[in-house]
Design an enzyme around this catalytic site. Structure first.
Site, PDB file in Angstrom:
ATOM      1  N   GLY A 172       0.819  -1.210   0.000  1.00  0.00           N
ATOM      2  CA  GLY A 172       0.000   0.000   0.000  1.00  0.00           C
ATOM      3  C   GLY A 172       0.853   1.260   0.000  1.00  0.00           C
ATOM      4  N   GLY A 176      -0.528   4.416   0.344  1.00  0.00           N
ATOM      5  CA  GLY A 176      -1.316   5.523   0.892  1.00  0.00           C
ATOM      6  C   GLY A 176      -0.472   6.236   1.947  1.00  0.00           C
ATOM      7  N   PHE A 177      -1.133   7.028   2.787  1.00  0.00           N
ATOM      8  CA  PHE A 177      -0.396   7.746   3.844  1.00  0.00           C
ATOM      9  C   PHE A 177       0.415   6.768   4.700  1.00  0.00           C
ATOM     10  CE2 PHE A 177      -4.114  10.796   3.542  1.00  0.00           C
ATOM     11  CZ  PHE A 177      -3.387  11.795   2.910  1.00  0.00           C
ATOM     12  N   GLY A 178      -0.187   5.638   5.053  1.00  0.00           N
ATOM     13  CA  GLY A 178       0.468   4.670   5.939  1.00  0.00           C
ATOM     14  C   GLY A 178       1.712   4.080   5.306  1.00  0.00           C
ATOM     15  N   GLU A 196     -19.365  16.923   2.854  1.00  0.00           N
ATOM     16  CA  GLU A 196     -18.603  17.636   1.812  1.00  0.00           C
ATOM     17  C   GLU A 196     -19.254  17.451   0.442  1.00  0.00           C
ATOM     18  OE1 GLU A 196     -14.055  17.325   3.638  1.00  0.00           O
ATOM     19  OE2 GLU A 196     -14.835  15.706   2.412  1.00  0.00           O
TER      20      GLU A 196
HETATM   21  C1  LIG Z   1     -13.419  10.918   0.370  1.00  0.00           C
HETATM   22  C2  LIG Z   1     -12.532  10.843   1.600  1.00  0.00           C
HETATM   23  C3  LIG Z   1     -12.310  11.983   2.356  1.00  0.00           C
HETATM   24  C4  LIG Z   1     -11.465  11.930   3.472  1.00  0.00           C
HETATM   25  N1  LIG Z   1     -11.251  13.072   4.185  1.00  0.00           N
HETATM   26  C5  LIG Z   1     -10.384  13.050   5.227  1.00  0.00           C
HETATM   27  C6  LIG Z   1     -10.064  14.240   5.960  1.00  0.00           C
HETATM   28  O1  LIG Z   1     -10.568  15.317   5.650  1.00  0.00           O
HETATM   29  N2  LIG Z   1      -9.183  14.149   6.991  1.00  0.00           N
HETATM   30  C7  LIG Z   1      -8.603  12.956   7.342  1.00  0.00           C
HETATM   31  O2  LIG Z   1      -7.798  12.927   8.285  1.00  0.00           O
HETATM   32  N3  LIG Z   1      -8.891  11.833   6.681  1.00  0.00           N
HETATM   33  C8  LIG Z   1      -9.752  11.838   5.627  1.00  0.00           C
HETATM   34  N4  LIG Z   1     -10.044  10.668   4.958  1.00  0.00           N
HETATM   35  C9  LIG Z   1      -9.433   9.422   5.421  1.00  0.00           C
HETATM   36  C10 LIG Z   1      -7.994   9.281   4.960  1.00  0.00           C
HETATM   37  O3  LIG Z   1      -7.867   9.694   3.620  1.00  0.00           O
HETATM   38  C11 LIG Z   1      -7.640   7.807   5.102  1.00  0.00           C
HETATM   39  O4  LIG Z   1      -7.747   7.467   6.454  1.00  0.00           O
HETATM   40  C12 LIG Z   1      -6.219   7.543   4.628  1.00  0.00           C
HETATM   41  O5  LIG Z   1      -6.068   7.878   3.266  1.00  0.00           O
HETATM   42  C13 LIG Z   1      -5.902   6.079   4.838  1.00  0.00           C
HETATM   43  O6  LIG Z   1      -4.547   5.888   4.492  1.00  0.00           O
HETATM   44  P1  LIG Z   1      -3.992   4.435   4.349  1.00  0.00           P
HETATM   45  O7  LIG Z   1      -2.539   4.547   3.997  1.00  0.00           O
HETATM   46  O8  LIG Z   1      -4.350   3.642   5.560  1.00  0.00           O
HETATM   47  O9  LIG Z   1      -4.810   3.768   3.170  1.00  0.00           O
HETATM   48  P2  LIG Z   1      -5.059   4.257   1.650  1.00  0.00           P
HETATM   49  O10 LIG Z   1      -4.715   5.699   1.440  1.00  0.00           O
HETATM   50  O11 LIG Z   1      -6.417   3.794   1.293  1.00  0.00           O
HETATM   51  O12 LIG Z   1      -3.972   3.431   0.841  1.00  0.00           O
HETATM   52  C14 LIG Z   1      -4.073   2.038   0.700  1.00  0.00           C
HETATM   53  C15 LIG Z   1      -3.291   1.658  -0.539  1.00  0.00           C
HETATM   54  O13 LIG Z   1      -3.224   0.246  -0.578  1.00  0.00           O
HETATM   55  C16 LIG Z   1      -3.412  -0.195  -1.900  1.00  0.00           C
HETATM   56  N5  LIG Z   1      -3.889  -1.572  -1.830  1.00  0.00           N
HETATM   57  C17 LIG Z   1      -4.987  -2.027  -1.184  1.00  0.00           C
HETATM   58  N6  LIG Z   1      -5.087  -3.354  -1.293  1.00  0.00           N
HETATM   59  C18 LIG Z   1      -4.028  -3.749  -2.033  1.00  0.00           C
HETATM   60  C19 LIG Z   1      -3.559  -5.020  -2.495  1.00  0.00           C
HETATM   61  N7  LIG Z   1      -4.215  -6.154  -2.201  1.00  0.00           N
HETATM   62  N8  LIG Z   1      -2.437  -5.071  -3.241  1.00  0.00           N
HETATM   63  C20 LIG Z   1      -1.758  -3.936  -3.549  1.00  0.00           C
HETATM   64  N9  LIG Z   1      -2.141  -2.712  -3.135  1.00  0.00           N
HETATM   65  C21 LIG Z   1      -3.256  -2.613  -2.383  1.00  0.00           C
HETATM   66  C22 LIG Z   1      -4.394   0.793  -2.497  1.00  0.00           C
HETATM   67  O14 LIG Z   1      -4.282   0.840  -3.918  1.00  0.00           O
HETATM   68  C23 LIG Z   1      -3.967   2.097  -1.832  1.00  0.00           C
HETATM   69  O15 LIG Z   1      -3.048   2.830  -2.628  1.00  0.00           O
HETATM   70  C24 LIG Z   1     -10.864  10.695   3.837  1.00  0.00           C
HETATM   71  C25 LIG Z   1     -11.101   9.548   3.066  1.00  0.00           C
HETATM   72  C26 LIG Z   1     -11.915   9.606   1.958  1.00  0.00           C
HETATM   73  C27 LIG Z   1     -12.126   8.362   1.123  1.00  0.00           C
END
Ligand SMILES: Cc1cc2nc3c(=O)[nH]c(=O)nc-3n(C[C@H](O)[C@H](O)[C@H](O)COP(=O)(O)OP(=O)(O)OC[C@H]3O[C@@H](n4cnc5c(N)ncnc54)[C@H](O)[C@@H]3O)c2cc1C
Length: 267
Positions: A10, A12-14, A173
């Protein structure tokens, strides 16, 4: 000695934070994501409502992590992880390739839930990926085009009624922005329809919007939504979604009443 292998799933932010934190350590990192871009999800609703373009909220992951790539211990693979064998410390990718790891970081994010009603997905898309945002944008802009073409009043009204389900941050939003588009952005774009007569209805099962916030902020948000022209209906539990509209229930127990909204666009 070989360096420990860290697999990060992944970007994403994490996942990005994990790679940045580990990149100076004596480890070999493999980052796997099914996309090759980092997505700034908080502004995704702006793409869904045509306020921003995709590059404004996404960036190529190899560009974002260029400093880490230069250190020579990071490999990025665009692939989907299909299986994880914890005992064997192996991840299997969509092409069948296997990635061995000593340490595994799963940062694969979350997905939306239809609370046992997956059949609603066809009519009411979620908003988590760029593809979701493009789908919603096409539905929202397309609805006004359909309304302009519609010959029957009921059909036109259904195309000009937008229902957003769930008054969490994203629903609030979305509803606010859709109302702004209808009231301002599109107000002089059509001839047969008056976009300012668009209805944006926000349905929420609990008794207030933004339920995770303190009540005073919920109330402020509700007031702002109403000022933007959004019809806020709290205490409204959705029981059905189909191509012609949404069914929901108000009240509970013996006082429960079924309600129906004709609409063609549900988020
Ligand atoms: C519309 C919306 C608005 C938001 N607004 C806010 C806000 O205003 N403030 C705030 O703090 N938070 C907000 N959030 C929440 C915040 O964006 C999420 O909590 C954050 O992006 C999660 O980060 P993450 O790294 O955990 O996962 P993600 O950013 O979802 O990243 C996960 C990654 O894993 C990849 N992945 C998943 N499964 C697989 C797999 N099997 N194989 C390979 N790759 C895979 C995906 O492609 C993705 O790139 C919002 C979320 C959304 C959807």
């Amino acid at each position: 000695m070989t360096r420990p292998r860290v697999l990060v799933i992944g970007c994403g932010f994490g996942g990005i934070e994990a790679v940045r934190a580990l990149s100076k350590a004596e480890v070999e990192i493999t980052l796997v994501d099914r996309t090759n871009h980092h997505l700034f999800q908080p502004l995704l609703y702006q793409v869904a409502t045509a306020g921003l373009s995709a590059p404004a909220v996404s960036a190529p992951i190899r560009h974002v992590l260029r400093p880490q790539m230069k250190r020579g211990n990071l490999t990025i693979l665009k692939a989907e992880v299909r299986a994880i064998d914890v005992a064997g410390r192996l991840a299997t990718l969509d092409g069948g390739e296997q990635v061995a790891w000593d340490h595994l970081i799963v940062a694969a994010g979350a997905t939306h839930s239809y609370f046992g009603h997956d059949e609603w997905a066809r009519h009411a898309p979620g908003l988590k990926t760029l593809a979701d945002a493009f789908d919603i944008r096409a539905r929202v802009i397309g609805a006004f085009e359909h309304a302009e073409r519609a010959q029957a009043t009921a059909t036109r009204d259904a195309w000009m009624t937008f229902v957003v389900i769930g008054a969490g941050p994203t629903g609030v939003e979305m509803a606010g922005t859709m109302s702004e588009i209808a009231q301002h952005t599109l107000s002089n774009e059509f001839r047969r329809i008056d976009s300012t007569r668009t209805r944006v209805i926000l349905l929420e099962g609990s008794d207030r919007v933004l339920g995770a916030f303190v009540p005073a902020l919920s109330e402020k948000a509700r007031e702002q939504l109403v000022r933007l022209g959004v019809e806020v209906r709290t205490g409204s539990k959705v029981t059905g979604i189909d191509a012609e509209g949404v069914t929901y229930e108000t009240g509970s127990g013996a006082a429960a009443t079924a309600q129906r909204l004709g609409c063609r666009t549900v988020i």
